[in-house]
Design an enzyme around this catalytic site. Structure first.
Site, PDB file in Angstrom:
ATOM      1  N   ALA A   1     -17.203 -23.075 -21.007  1.00 17.42           N
ATOM      2  CA  ALA A   1     -17.709 -24.220 -22.231  1.00 17.42           C
ATOM      3  C   ALA A   1     -19.836 -24.091 -22.215  1.00 17.42           C
ATOM      4  O   ALA A   1     -20.489 -24.591 -21.939  1.00 17.42           O
ATOM      5  CB  ALA A   1     -17.601 -25.217 -22.550  1.00 17.42           C
ATOM      6  N   ASP A   2     -19.630 -23.113 -21.107  1.00 12.79           N
ATOM      7  CA  ASP A   2     -21.174 -22.680 -20.284  1.00 12.79           C
ATOM      8  C   ASP A   2     -22.391 -22.552 -21.478  1.00 12.79           C
ATOM      9  O   ASP A   2     -21.978 -21.220 -22.070  1.00 12.79           O
ATOM     10  CB  ASP A   2     -21.116 -22.039 -18.506  1.00 12.79           C
ATOM     11  N   VAL A   3     -23.038 -23.055 -21.482  1.00  9.78           N
ATOM     12  CA  VAL A   3     -23.826 -22.346 -23.165  1.00  9.78           C
ATOM     13  C   VAL A   3     -24.616 -21.038 -22.605  1.00  9.78           C
ATOM     14  O   VAL A   3     -24.415 -20.368 -23.038  1.00  9.78           O
ATOM     15  CB  VAL A   3     -25.416 -23.985 -23.131  1.00  9.78           C
TER      16      VAL A   3
ATOM     17  N   LEU B   1     -22.919 -18.943 -20.332  1.00 10.87           N
ATOM     18  CA  LEU B   1     -22.069 -17.625 -20.860  1.00 10.87           C
ATOM     19  C   LEU B   1     -22.248 -16.847 -22.344  1.00 10.87           C
ATOM     20  O   LEU B   1     -22.157 -16.513 -22.472  1.00 10.87           O
ATOM     21  CB  LEU B   1     -20.814 -18.576 -20.105  1.00 10.87           C
TER      22      LEU B   1
END
Length: 280
Positions: free
Chosen positions: A232-234, A236
């Site tokens: 869920a890394d923004v 990424l």
DNA sequence: AGCCAGGAGATTT
DNA sequence: AAATCTCATGGC
């Protein structure tokens, strides 16, 4: 490595890195340089005394860990060749390894303080944190810093961390993590001994302030799991959105589907997508 | 001015 | 369990 001007744990000039490396015995100022396909050169600037073999070993090990020199990235490049998303990134990033954060405390602090804020601000927080609670030496009119010590942070009050623009919650998280490392409840060795990545993630997430993102970030950059994956890394999500020309950020389901192709090297795919933003 | 940022925990549904 | 709210500050 020089994407941030506020970085104060090392300096880069003329393709040479200067940094302080802490061994059990002493703190050593070194320069690290290298040319393509040649071994890295490490030179000691301080202290003046001769280092023991043991100290030298620790420095070599630290650098090998920092730059992930022992991982074979050949299999990852096989994946990249057949991946339409990653393939275009390769010419600019060829040879790049995941730059690690060997210290567990530093990795967790950096992840926690970077939660839910933009990177520019995160770097500022980190710099202020280091320059307020860390230690420095000056050499040739340049100041070099080491990351704050666990013991020094474990005894702070949240109010003391508020002065470096940390939020109250982040202050609590970081002090609590410092305490757990200080009393040996938590250590890199202990985590690695678990040996099962799912179990490692679980035990990390059990710590207050560490959620799935932080756990995977830590596994990726400190515990060196090449398959760790902060889904869920923004950063990424935005990279995928950009390189796939999507109108919106991809959903979690889309990310999981996409990442199937990266199995075994999801951390590497993530790192290349992050850095892709800087070079393309 | 307003949205969003390399999220996590608490609360509500 | 899953969706929603709150934290909180600064970059752009």
């Amino acid at each position: 490595m020089n994407r941030d001007e506020q970085e104060c744990l090392y300096t880069i000039d003329q393709k040479q890195i200067t940094t302080l490396i802490e061994t059990e015995e002493t703190t050593v100022l070194v320069t690290i340089s290298g040319k393509n396909n040649q071994p890295l050169k490490v030179k000691k600037l301080l202290p003046q005394k001769q280092l023991t073999i043991h100290e030298k070993e620790q420095i070599v090990n630290y650098i090998a860990d920092w730059f992930d020199l022992t991982t074979d990235i050949g299999p990852f490049y096989k994946i990249v060749e057949n991946d339409p998303l990653l393939r275009p990134l390769l010419p600019s990033l060829y040879g790049l390894r995941i730059i690690g954060v060997p210290s567990l405390f530093e990795a967790l602090c950096w992840a926690v303080l970077g939660q839910q804020i933009n990177l520019a601000f995160a770097y500022r927080l980190k710099r202020d944190f280091i320059q307020t609670f860390g230690h420095s030496i000056t050499y040739n009119n340049e100041t070099y810093w080491t990351f704050p010590k666990v013991q020094d942070i474990a005894v702070l009050t949240t109010e003391q961390l508020l002065q470096v623009k940390m939020t109250k919650r982040k202050s609590e998280y970081i002090i609590n993590i410092a305490k757990q490392i200080a009393n040996k409840e938590l250590s890199k060795t202990k985590l690695l001994q678990i040996n099962d990545m799912d179990q490692i993630e679980k035990s990390l997430v059990n710590i207050r302030g560490i959620g799935p993102w932080t756990a995977n970030y830590c596994m990726m950059r400190c515990l060196r799991d090449p398959n760790a994956f902060p889904v869920a890394d923004v950063g990424l999500l935005n990279a995928v959105k950009r390189f796939k020309n999507l109108a919106e950020k991809p959903s979690k389901a889309e990310m999981l589907e996409l990442s199937k192709n990266w199995t075994g090297y999801k951390a590497y795919a993530t790192f290349y997508l992050w850095r892709g933003n800087n070079v393309l």
